[in-house]
Design a protein around this motif. Sequence first.
Motif, mmCIF file in Angstrom:
data_model
loop_
_atom_site.group_PDB
_atom_site.id
_atom_site.type_symbol
_atom_site.label_atom_id
_atom_site.label_comp_id
_atom_site.label_asym_id
_atom_site.label_seq_id
_atom_site.Cartn_x
_atom_site.Cartn_y
_atom_site.Cartn_z
ATOM 1 N N LEU A 91 33.704 25.561 36.056
ATOM 2 C CA LEU A 91 32.983 24.663 36.950
ATOM 3 C C LEU A 91 33.625 24.542 38.323
ATOM 4 C CD1 LEU A 91 32.137 21.751 34.465
ATOM 5 C CD2 LEU A 91 30.586 23.534 35.309
ATOM 6 N N ARG A 92 34.961 24.621 38.378
ATOM 7 C CA ARG A 92 35.670 24.302 39.617
ATOM 8 C C ARG A 92 36.221 25.530 40.358
ATOM 9 N NH1 ARG A 92 35.075 18.752 40.887
ATOM 10 N NH2 ARG A 92 34.991 17.582 38.935
ATOM 11 N N CYS A 93 36.521 26.608 39.638
ATOM 12 C CA CYS A 93 37.307 27.684 40.239
ATOM 13 C C CYS A 93 36.641 29.058 40.223
ATOM 14 C CB CYS A 93 38.662 27.814 39.521
ATOM 15 S SG CYS A 93 39.521 26.253 39.243
ATOM 16 N N ALA A 94 35.793 29.298 39.243
ATOM 17 C CA ALA A 94 35.294 30.656 39.011
ATOM 18 C C ALA A 94 34.456 31.198 40.162
ATOM 19 C CB ALA A 94 34.493 30.706 37.715
ATOM 20 N N THR A 95 33.827 30.322 40.934
ATOM 21 C CA THR A 95 32.994 30.800 42.030
ATOM 22 C C THR A 95 33.830 31.571 43.057
ATOM 23 O OG1 THR A 95 31.440 28.966 41.774
ATOM 24 C CG2 THR A 95 31.447 30.116 43.895
ATOM 25 N N LEU B 74 36.415 34.146 40.655
ATOM 26 C CA LEU B 74 35.654 34.961 39.707
ATOM 27 C C LEU B 74 36.022 34.648 38.255
ATOM 28 C CD1 LEU B 74 35.425 38.417 41.501
ATOM 29 C CD2 LEU B 74 34.073 36.327 41.830
ATOM 30 N N PRO B 75 35.075 34.810 37.344
ATOM 31 C CA PRO B 75 35.310 34.449 35.940
ATOM 32 C C PRO B 75 36.483 35.159 35.298
ATOM 33 C CG PRO B 75 32.971 34.728 36.351
ATOM 34 C CD PRO B 75 33.671 35.195 37.592
ATOM 35 N N ASP B 76 36.784 36.386 35.751
ATOM 36 C CA ASP B 76 37.894 37.124 35.142
ATOM 37 C C ASP B 76 39.204 36.971 35.907
ATOM 38 O OD1 ASP B 76 37.309 38.559 37.401
ATOM 39 O OD2 ASP B 76 37.080 40.499 36.388
ATOM 40 N N GLY B 77 39.246 36.063 36.886
ATOM 41 C CA GLY B 77 40.464 35.804 37.629
ATOM 42 C C GLY B 77 40.859 36.892 38.613
ATOM 43 N N SER B 78 39.977 37.845 38.862
ATOM 44 C CA SER B 78 40.326 38.981 39.727
ATOM 45 C C SER B 78 40.222 38.654 41.203
ATOM 46 C CB SER B 78 39.423 40.178 39.408
ATOM 47 O OG SER B 78 38.052 39.847 39.631
#
Length: 419
Positions: A325-329, A332-336
């Motif tokens: 909700l807070r960071c993936a945008t 990215l969902p895979d932390g890349s």
Amino acid sequence: MAIGRVQALAAAVLIGALTTPVLGQEIAAPEGRSFVVEGSDFAVQGRYLAAAGNCISCHTAVDGEPFAGNVPFQTPFGTIYSSNITPDPDTGIGRWTKEQFVRAMREGIRGDGAHLYPAFPYPAFTILSDEDLDALWAFVRGLPAVQRTVRANELRFPFNQRSLMAVWNLLFFTPARLQFDPKKSQEWNRGAYLVRGLGHCGACHTPRNSFGAEKAELALAGGLYKDWVRPGEMRLWSTPNLTGAKDGLASWQTSDLERYLKSGHSPRAGIFGPMNEVVGNSTRHLGEADIHAMAVYLKDLAPAVEIATSPSATQASAGQLVYTLRCATCHLPDGSGSITTGPPLAGSPVVQTRDPAALINIILYGARPAPSQQPSWKSMDGFASELDDTEIANLSNYLRGSWGNVGSPVTPADVARQR
């Protein structure tokens, strides 16, 4: 141990390349001669060296004149205030001789014969060459004299007894000079001189023992110290491992380091917090050859022992929703990460610091580059008012336990310590 004639000549050439008459414009000394260039301005060469040493950050208070001191350093033993190093005769070093200046830099003995505390990094500066100290002396002597009395240190007994530093020096300090390593390249040796000496990177990036001395066996493996999180508020900061360990620079290329040190951002990370001053006041002013030399040296460091254990799968999964909700945008969902929205979190040395203080500070207070920098990423706002201690601990555990990252579990108490 004394170095041989060939090594000494090579070292002279090495030091010569570090001192320049114009910031960013490099000159090389003829082989076998010192760096001193006929007709060059010693004070201007000293200005370059002072930038490499980031002298202005530690000797300029927020509301003070340049180099007039009064910057507070909060240590486990109390608060130490930096000295006024302008040539004012009453409150600065205007009455010092060059010999007294050299002794302060190399041995930690100030002009009146009293011991300096190692918050002033003389254990690093001890390796500086005679020529470089001459240039630095010319630089500080040419500064505008500022009459400003420095506040008295606020140290607990017995740490307020400067005479005890004589014992500390016997135990933890060995005066030395540059030792040119003939098995390494010239640029490696040049980088070692900058990282270990002028840049004194170990002062922040090396863990310390209970007496405040750097642990030589863990050099540049990451440390702890207090610095600002926002105006008027200091908190504990953890510094990344700069060795080739998995929780350090293993995933970085030499070019990543060069871009980071020169511009404040690279495909691997962007500056924030205390590094804003390091890049803004120091490394961005260095010539490309010096930046490259630092990167070469750092990338050659053997991995430090990795002792961190990652959060369990249960601990990590608790923060996944917060991350989504807070960071993936941005990351990215895979932390890349993305070159335009946010740096990668997978393999990030900051995410994996042994103590989670820096990571927690970013989540609480945000990450904003200095105004002088123009990173490609957006500034990050903090979540101090939006997430509670448990949510931030869960998020931290997700970051430290995902995508191959390693890092000890974070507790709500760890977060509360940073508020």
